[in-house]
Design a protein around this motif. Sequence first.
Motif, mmCIF file in Angstrom:
data_model
loop_
_atom_site.group_PDB
_atom_site.id
_atom_site.type_symbol
_atom_site.label_atom_id
_atom_site.label_comp_id
_atom_site.label_asym_id
_atom_site.label_seq_id
_atom_site.Cartn_x
_atom_site.Cartn_y
_atom_site.Cartn_z
ATOM 1 N N UNK A 13 -6.699 -6.476 -33.021
ATOM 2 C CA UNK A 13 -5.797 -6.076 -32.092
ATOM 3 C C UNK A 13 -5.929 -7.251 -30.859
ATOM 4 N N UNK A 14 -4.772 -7.090 -30.189
ATOM 5 C CA UNK A 14 -4.972 -7.864 -28.935
ATOM 6 C C UNK A 14 -5.223 -6.875 -27.586
ATOM 7 N N UNK A 15 -5.894 -7.360 -26.848
ATOM 8 C CA UNK A 15 -6.258 -6.448 -25.567
ATOM 9 C C UNK A 15 -5.917 -7.354 -24.486
ATOM 10 N N UNK A 16 -5.091 -6.578 -23.564
ATOM 11 C CA UNK A 16 -4.536 -6.994 -22.500
ATOM 12 C C UNK A 16 -4.954 -6.195 -21.132
ATOM 13 N N UNK A 17 -5.313 -6.823 -20.128
ATOM 14 C CA UNK A 17 -5.742 -6.042 -18.916
ATOM 15 C C UNK A 17 -5.221 -6.847 -17.912
ATOM 16 N N UNK A 18 -4.308 -5.990 -16.896
ATOM 17 C CA UNK A 18 -3.379 -6.330 -15.930
ATOM 18 C C UNK A 18 -4.166 -5.947 -14.731
ATOM 19 N N UNK A 19 -4.427 -6.979 -13.867
ATOM 20 C CA UNK A 19 -5.452 -6.636 -12.669
ATOM 21 C C UNK A 19 -4.710 -7.482 -11.475
ATOM 22 N N UNK A 20 -4.950 -6.913 -10.490
ATOM 23 C CA UNK A 20 -4.469 -7.722 -9.241
ATOM 24 C C UNK A 20 -5.471 -8.849 -8.745
ATOM 25 N N UNK A 21 -6.705 -8.438 -9.465
ATOM 26 C CA UNK A 21 -7.814 -9.547 -9.102
ATOM 27 C C UNK A 21 -8.806 -9.017 -7.887
ATOM 28 N N UNK A 22 -8.509 -8.022 -7.366
ATOM 29 C CA UNK A 22 -9.315 -7.656 -6.111
ATOM 30 C C UNK A 22 -10.718 -7.263 -6.381
ATOM 31 N N UNK A 23 -10.879 -6.661 -7.396
ATOM 32 C CA UNK A 23 -12.430 -6.660 -7.868
ATOM 33 C C UNK A 23 -13.103 -7.636 -8.114
ATOM 34 N N UNK A 24 -12.463 -8.825 -8.734
ATOM 35 C CA UNK A 24 -13.339 -10.014 -8.751
ATOM 36 C C UNK A 24 -13.747 -10.829 -7.500
ATOM 37 N N UNK A 25 -13.326 -10.404 -6.444
ATOM 38 C CA UNK A 25 -13.570 -10.904 -5.204
ATOM 39 C C UNK A 25 -14.837 -10.122 -4.513
ATOM 40 N N UNK A 26 -15.315 -8.856 -5.048
ATOM 41 C CA UNK A 26 -16.274 -8.178 -4.494
ATOM 42 C C UNK A 26 -17.741 -8.773 -5.324
ATOM 43 N N UNK A 27 -18.842 -8.621 -4.454
ATOM 44 C CA UNK A 27 -19.944 -8.873 -4.844
ATOM 45 C C UNK A 27 -20.201 -8.633 -6.508
ATOM 46 N N UNK A 28 -20.585 -9.312 -7.092
ATOM 47 C CA UNK A 28 -20.812 -9.122 -8.821
ATOM 48 C C UNK A 28 -19.622 -9.241 -9.615
#
Length: 123
Positions: free
Chosen positions: A99-114
């Motif tokens: 199956x294809x897995x899609x994750x829709x994110x606004x990207x904010x957690x990527x900016x956090x430490x880690x």
Amino acid sequence: MEKEKYKIEKDFKIIPYSFQLEMIQGCSRRCDFCGLNQIRGKKRVFNEMSIELAEIIAPQIGKDFKEKIRIEFGMHGEPLFNRNADIIISIFRKHLPKSQISLISNGDPIKLKGGDEKIKSLF
């Protein structure tokens, strides 16, 4: 948790192509157009999908829907704020390998430490 409570009914006339699942209900933003603001009000409550619930849902979808389907995470929340996002995705990959897995994110957690390590753990 009762497995019967989360039983998927199999009397489909047309087999679904995708499942939209919420890994979390809660977001870091307050977009005017988002219905999540009306659901949660002014509180910043993050209700997470548990590992246990993923262990109930993923095998059932994998058993009942043999065709290649799409699993979509993220509709009413920021899935990367779920502390166990990487584990939950690995559970779905294990039970739904085609199956294809899609994750829709606004990207904010990527900016956090880690955040960069969290992204790497998803793949």
